[in-house]
Design a protein around this motif. Sequence first.
Motif, mmCIF file in Angstrom:
data_model
loop_
_atom_site.group_PDB
_atom_site.id
_atom_site.type_symbol
_atom_site.label_atom_id
_atom_site.label_comp_id
_atom_site.label_asym_id
_atom_site.label_seq_id
_atom_site.Cartn_x
_atom_site.Cartn_y
_atom_site.Cartn_z
ATOM 1 N N THR A 27 41.333 33.239 31.385
ATOM 2 C CA THR A 27 40.595 34.403 30.883
ATOM 3 C C THR A 27 40.042 35.292 31.992
ATOM 4 O O THR A 27 39.624 36.414 31.726
ATOM 5 N N ASP A 28 40.043 34.791 33.241
ATOM 6 C CA ASP A 28 39.534 35.601 34.348
ATOM 7 C C ASP A 28 40.061 35.036 35.660
ATOM 8 O O ASP A 28 40.163 33.819 35.810
ATOM 9 N N GLN A 48 39.019 35.604 39.628
ATOM 10 C CA GLN A 48 37.957 36.242 40.402
ATOM 11 C C GLN A 48 38.261 36.363 41.888
ATOM 12 O O GLN A 48 37.374 36.703 42.670
ATOM 13 N N GLY A 95 38.167 31.400 39.093
ATOM 14 C CA GLY A 95 38.753 31.832 37.831
ATOM 15 C C GLY A 95 38.065 31.164 36.657
ATOM 16 O O GLY A 95 37.142 30.370 36.833
ATOM 17 N N THR A 96 38.546 31.503 35.450
ATOM 18 C CA THR A 96 37.989 30.926 34.226
ATOM 19 C C THR A 96 39.140 30.513 33.313
ATOM 20 O O THR A 96 40.099 31.263 33.127
ATOM 21 N N LYS A 140 34.581 28.522 27.644
ATOM 22 C CA LYS A 140 35.000 28.949 28.978
ATOM 23 C C LYS A 140 34.585 27.916 30.014
ATOM 24 O O LYS A 140 33.455 27.440 30.018
ATOM 25 N N VAL A 150 45.810 36.725 33.945
ATOM 26 C CA VAL A 150 44.892 36.670 32.817
ATOM 27 C C VAL A 150 45.708 36.697 31.532
ATOM 28 O O VAL A 150 46.643 37.490 31.390
#
Length: 70
Positions: free
Chosen positions: A10-11, A13, A27-28, A35, A53
């Motif tokens: 989902t992410d 970074q 990251g996620t 999450k 993503v």
Amino acid sequence: MLAPVAGRITDIQVKQKEKVNAGDVIGTLSVNNVKNEILSETTGIISSINVNVGDRVIATDTLFEIASDE
């Protein structure tokens, strides 16, 4: 770095060639709408980002590669 469990990215970074320290959030990963932060396991340079993503991953997929910064 390997995915610890199956889920959806989902992410992200970090960027390629960015320096990270052990424990940094890079990251996620969402699992059943929960999450989970992906933490760097080591200090080094992000040499490869193998996911985007929205990607679905399974446990043991390689998400990031971190090279030594020495």
